[in-house]
Design a protein around this motif. Sequence first.
Motif, PDB file in Angstrom:
ATOM      1  N   SER A 120      47.585  42.748  36.757  1.00  0.00           N
ATOM      2  CA  SER A 120      46.901  42.993  35.478  1.00  0.00           C
ATOM      3  C   SER A 120      47.757  43.821  34.526  1.00  0.00           C
ATOM      4  O   SER A 120      47.664  43.646  33.310  1.00  0.00           O
ATOM      5  N   ARG A 121      48.594  44.678  35.028  1.00  0.00           N
ATOM      6  CA  ARG A 121      49.443  45.490  34.139  1.00  0.00           C
ATOM      7  C   ARG A 121      50.462  44.661  33.365  1.00  0.00           C
ATOM      8  O   ARG A 121      51.052  45.135  32.392  1.00  0.00           O
ATOM      9  N   PHE A 122      50.654  43.409  33.781  1.00  0.00           N
ATOM     10  CA  PHE A 122      51.565  42.507  33.074  1.00  0.00           C
ATOM     11  C   PHE A 122      50.811  41.532  32.182  1.00  0.00           C
ATOM     12  O   PHE A 122      51.401  40.628  31.605  1.00  0.00           O
ATOM     13  N   GLY A 123      49.476  41.686  32.102  1.00  0.00           N
ATOM     14  CA  GLY A 123      48.665  40.831  31.243  1.00  0.00           C
ATOM     15  C   GLY A 123      47.915  39.727  31.964  1.00  0.00           C
ATOM     16  O   GLY A 123      47.286  38.887  31.323  1.00  0.00           O
ATOM     17  N   PHE A 124      47.953  39.708  33.292  1.00  0.00           N
ATOM     18  CA  PHE A 124      47.241  38.680  34.052  1.00  0.00           C
ATOM     19  C   PHE A 124      45.770  39.028  34.187  1.00  0.00           C
ATOM     20  O   PHE A 124      45.410  40.191  34.357  1.00  0.00           O
ATOM     21  N   LYS A 125      44.942  37.970  34.121  1.00  0.00           N
ATOM     22  CA  LYS A 125      43.495  38.085  34.287  1.00  0.00           C
ATOM     23  C   LYS A 125      43.025  36.946  35.180  1.00  0.00           C
ATOM     24  O   LYS A 125      43.724  35.934  35.320  1.00  0.00           O
ATOM     25  N   VAL A 126      41.833  37.079  35.716  1.00  0.00           N
ATOM     26  CA  VAL A 126      41.248  36.019  36.527  1.00  0.00           C
ATOM     27  C   VAL A 126      40.985  34.801  35.633  1.00  0.00           C
ATOM     28  O   VAL A 126      40.476  34.939  34.514  1.00  0.00           O
ATOM     29  N   VAL A 127      41.345  33.624  36.117  1.00  0.00           N
ATOM     30  CA  VAL A 127      41.099  32.387  35.377  1.00  0.00           C
ATOM     31  C   VAL A 127      39.594  32.224  35.198  1.00  0.00           C
ATOM     32  O   VAL A 127      38.832  32.326  36.167  1.00  0.00           O
ATOM     33  N   PRO A 128      39.134  31.979  33.959  1.00  0.00           N
ATOM     34  CA  PRO A 128      37.692  31.790  33.730  1.00  0.00           C
ATOM     35  C   PRO A 128      37.164  30.602  34.540  1.00  0.00           C
ATOM     36  O   PRO A 128      37.835  29.581  34.673  1.00  0.00           O
ATOM     37  N   PRO A 129      35.946  30.730  35.059  1.00  0.00           N
ATOM     38  CA  PRO A 129      35.355  29.640  35.853  1.00  0.00           C
ATOM     39  C   PRO A 129      35.373  28.317  35.086  1.00  0.00           C
ATOM     40  O   PRO A 129      35.054  28.272  33.897  1.00  0.00           O
ATOM     41  N   GLY A 130      35.790  27.263  35.772  1.00  0.00           N
ATOM     42  CA  GLY A 130      35.782  25.929  35.182  1.00  0.00           C
ATOM     43  C   GLY A 130      36.983  25.573  34.335  1.00  0.00           C
ATOM     44  O   GLY A 130      37.114  24.421  33.921  1.00  0.00           O
ATOM     45  N   LYS A 131      37.863  26.508  34.052  1.00  0.00           N
ATOM     46  CA  LYS A 131      39.015  26.212  33.187  1.00  0.00           C
ATOM     47  C   LYS A 131      40.130  25.493  33.939  1.00  0.00           C
ATOM     48  O   LYS A 131      40.618  24.463  33.487  1.00  0.00           O
ATOM     49  N   LEU A 132      40.566  26.048  35.047  1.00  0.00           N
ATOM     50  CA  LEU A 132      41.649  25.467  35.833  1.00  0.00           C
ATOM     51  C   LEU A 132      41.227  25.390  37.290  1.00  0.00           C
ATOM     52  O   LEU A 132      40.495  26.246  37.771  1.00  0.00           O
ATOM     53  N   LYS A 133      41.728  24.373  37.961  1.00  0.00           N
ATOM     54  CA  LYS A 133      41.416  24.213  39.382  1.00  0.00           C
ATOM     55  C   LYS A 133      42.714  23.909  40.119  1.00  0.00           C
ATOM     56  O   LYS A 133      43.534  23.142  39.651  1.00  0.00           O
ATOM     57  N   LEU A 134      42.857  24.539  41.277  1.00  0.00           N
ATOM     58  CA  LEU A 134      44.014  24.276  42.124  1.00  0.00           C
ATOM     59  C   LEU A 134      43.641  23.233  43.175  1.00  0.00           C
ATOM     60  O   LEU A 134      42.493  23.178  43.614  1.00  0.00           O
ATOM     61  N   PRO A 135      44.609  22.416  43.610  1.00  0.00           N
ATOM     62  CA  PRO A 135      44.319  21.332  44.545  1.00  0.00           C
ATOM     63  C   PRO A 135      44.296  21.766  46.008  1.00  0.00           C
ATOM     64  O   PRO A 135      44.823  21.100  46.882  1.00  0.00           O
TER      65      PRO A 135
END
Length: 167
Positions: free
Chosen positions: A123-138
């Motif tokens: 988070s200190r580098f600007g990362f946040k949790v991906v909002p639900p439904g936006k992206l999905k990993l396989p």
Amino acid sequence: MTDLKLNLRRELPEDGHAVEKLHERAFGPGRFARTAFRLREGVPPVARLSYTALVGTLIVGSVRLTEVRVTTGDKVLMLGPLTVDPAFHDRGIGAALMRLSLDAAREDGYRLVILVGDEPYYSRFGFKVVPPGKLKLPGPVDDRRFLFCPLVPDAMETTEGMVLPAA
């Protein structure tokens, strides 16, 4: 940062073996089964965006960025692995590599970086949790560890869908 005489530079082709050994020490053989690894499998990291940290001639850290794509057609970068030799932890090496790679990606015109990792660290580098439904990993991933870093203000507004290996 650190009191070590640290040299940060782009990863060179001849660094490959040493970087792989570093990954092996840090993550063990289980790394091959992880979803993030499977997305990067067979796709070389973007050379101009991947860096190593050296103390003398010893590679003590590495960060790689690999292109992936989203079903909407967007090219996205996947960060990882970020690796620091356990003997050199807590000296600012990982943070220095992160800043260098994200700045380079931004300068190269990329809009978004994703990763699977610990939000308290990233988070200190600007990362946040991906909002639900936006992206999905396989593959299986703890949604709380699926993170994104926008490199431009509106990066997540139009980017959505399944994340796939780069073609």
